[in-house]
Scaffold this active site. Structure first.
Site, PDB file in Angstrom:
ATOM      1  N   GLU A  91      10.666  -5.863  -2.258  1.00 36.27           N
ATOM      2  CA  GLU A  91      10.513  -6.409  -3.651  1.00 36.27           C
ATOM      3  C   GLU A  91      12.088  -7.268  -3.865  1.00 36.27           C
ATOM      4  OE1 GLU A  91       9.189  -3.263  -5.875  1.00 36.27           O
ATOM      5  OE2 GLU A  91       7.316  -3.404  -4.691  1.00 36.27           O
ATOM      6  N   ASN A  93      10.124   6.367  -5.376  1.00 40.78           N
ATOM      7  CA  ASN A  93      11.016   5.102  -6.002  1.00 40.78           C
ATOM      8  C   ASN A  93       9.937   4.674  -7.494  1.00 40.78           C
ATOM      9  OD1 ASN A  93      11.776   2.656  -6.737  1.00 40.78           O
ATOM     10  ND2 ASN A  93      10.943   1.602  -4.445  1.00 40.78           N
ATOM     11  N   LYS A 115      10.485   2.488  -9.273  1.00 40.96           N
ATOM     12  CA  LYS A 115      10.454   0.631  -9.565  1.00 40.96           C
ATOM     13  C   LYS A 115      10.893   0.703 -11.069  1.00 40.96           C
ATOM     14  CE  LYS A 115       7.439   0.377  -5.771  1.00 40.96           C
ATOM     15  NZ  LYS A 115       6.562  -0.715  -5.041  1.00 40.96           N
ATOM     16  N   SER A 164       2.001   2.672   0.374  1.00 42.40           N
ATOM     17  CA  SER A 164       0.670   3.380  -0.057  1.00 42.40           C
ATOM     18  C   SER A 164       0.311   4.712   0.276  1.00 42.40           C
ATOM     19  CB  SER A 164      -0.576   2.550   0.040  1.00 42.40           C
ATOM     20  OG  SER A 164      -0.402   1.104  -0.552  1.00 42.40           O
ATOM     21  N   HIS A 172      15.031  -3.253  -0.363  1.00 39.47           N
ATOM     22  CA  HIS A 172      13.630  -3.239  -0.454  1.00 39.47           C
ATOM     23  C   HIS A 172      12.881  -4.445  -0.460  1.00 39.47           C
ATOM     24  CE1 HIS A 172       9.733  -2.147  -2.425  1.00 39.47           C
ATOM     25  NE2 HIS A 172       9.974  -0.986  -2.349  1.00 39.47           N
ATOM     26  N   GLY A 183       2.081  -0.873  -2.100  1.00 41.60           N
ATOM     27  CA  GLY A 183       1.358  -1.162  -3.779  1.00 41.60           C
ATOM     28  C   GLY A 183       0.293  -1.781  -3.471  1.00 41.60           C
ATOM     29  N   GLU A 228       8.633  -0.025   6.017  1.00 46.13           N
ATOM     30  CA  GLU A 228       7.842  -0.371   5.005  1.00 46.13           C
ATOM     31  C   GLU A 228       7.050  -1.695   5.355  1.00 46.13           C
ATOM     32  OE1 GLU A 228       8.810   1.930   1.252  1.00 46.13           O
ATOM     33  OE2 GLU A 228       9.766  -0.167   0.874  1.00 46.13           O
TER      34      GLU A 228
END
Ligand code: PEP
Length: 253
Positions: free
Chosen positions: A98, A9, A11, A214, A96, A174, A168
């Site tokens: 985010e 991904n 992003k 991560s 996701h 991240g 996730e």
């Protein structure tokens, strides 16, 4: 036997045609003989066509990072899933964290997108995961069960089997803090139990569940060695061909 799937991904971190070309031209020869792992790259919308041209004669598939739930209409700034199909996109990442946290996407909205994606044969990679405060309060399974029930509402067995779930934990995305293989495996087993209850044992055994948060070349193998972890969704470490390749290699069984 479930085939592991590794998604990269990008992003909003890598997105010019030059950057995409450079990364992929390095990756393609490295992975050309790998048949036992599905490899997917999710670049920004602006380079989907460029990436398609680079990848069209390879086994690497393309994912979009998001989509709208309608095919067409007055939705300024949104992307139709039909447009994605037309430019060679096969997968789409939905839900996701985010998108959920920064853009306020709800489980109900993600469910709408998921149903649309399935109806036009875009393969969804659906993310679920808990915040740090949920984990610290001992609520991880409660949150996962809630997201699972709401996000996968009204799906048939045939539909869910076309879906990849990405577990996730949000505190691991991240941040450089990875879930331990045991923490990840525990939730993957829990998701399989939910699949068994809502669908059946065949669905629970066959559906692919990736881990994300991560992942890097040093922790990938230990995570992927767990029986219920079928590869990973990778952010930061997917930006460079060398680190992404090491993670893909770690998923070979
Ligand atoms: C992700 O974006 O889904 C992700 C897991 O990112 P990172 O690998 O950078 O934590």
């Amino acid at each position: 036997m479930r085939k592991p799937i590794i998604g990269g991904n990008w992003k909003m971190n890598r997105g010019t045609p030059e950057e995409s070309n450079q990364m992929l031209e390095r990756l393609i020869p490295l992975v050309k003989d790998i048949k036992s792992v599905d490899i997917v790259i999710a670049p920004p919308f602006t380079v989907l066509t460029t990436v398609y041209e680079i990848l069209k004669d390879t086994k690497i598939k393309i994912a979009a990072q998001n989509m709208h739930f309608e095919e067409k209409g007055a939705y300024t700034g949104e992307i139709s899933p039909i447009f994605l199909r037309k430019v060679g996109v096969e997968y789409v990442i939905l839900g996701h964290s985010e998108r959920r946290d920064i853009f306020n996407e709800s489980d109900a909205l993600i469910n709408k997108k998921l149903k649309k994606a399935l109806s036009i044969e875009l393969k969804p990679i659906v993310c679920i995961g808990e915040h740090l405060e949920d984990r610290e309060a001992g609520n991880t399974k409660k949150i996962i069960e809630y997201q699972f029930n709401e996000t996968f509402k009204n799906l048939t067995k045939e539909e869910i089997l076309k879906t990849v779930i990405a577990y996730e934990p949000i505190w691991a995305i991240g941040t450089g803090k990875t879930a331990t293989p045991e923490q990840a495996e525990e939730i993957h087993i829990f998701i399989r139990e939910l699949l068994k209850i809502k669908f059946d044992i065949e669905t629970a055994d066959n559906l692919r569940i990736q881990y994300g948060g991560s992942i890097n070349p040093n922790n990938a193998e230990e995570l992927f060695n767990k029986k219920n972890i079928d590869g990973g969704l990778v952010g930061g470490a997917s930006l460079r061909s060398d680190s992404f390749f090491k993670i893909i290699k770690a998923a070979i069984k």
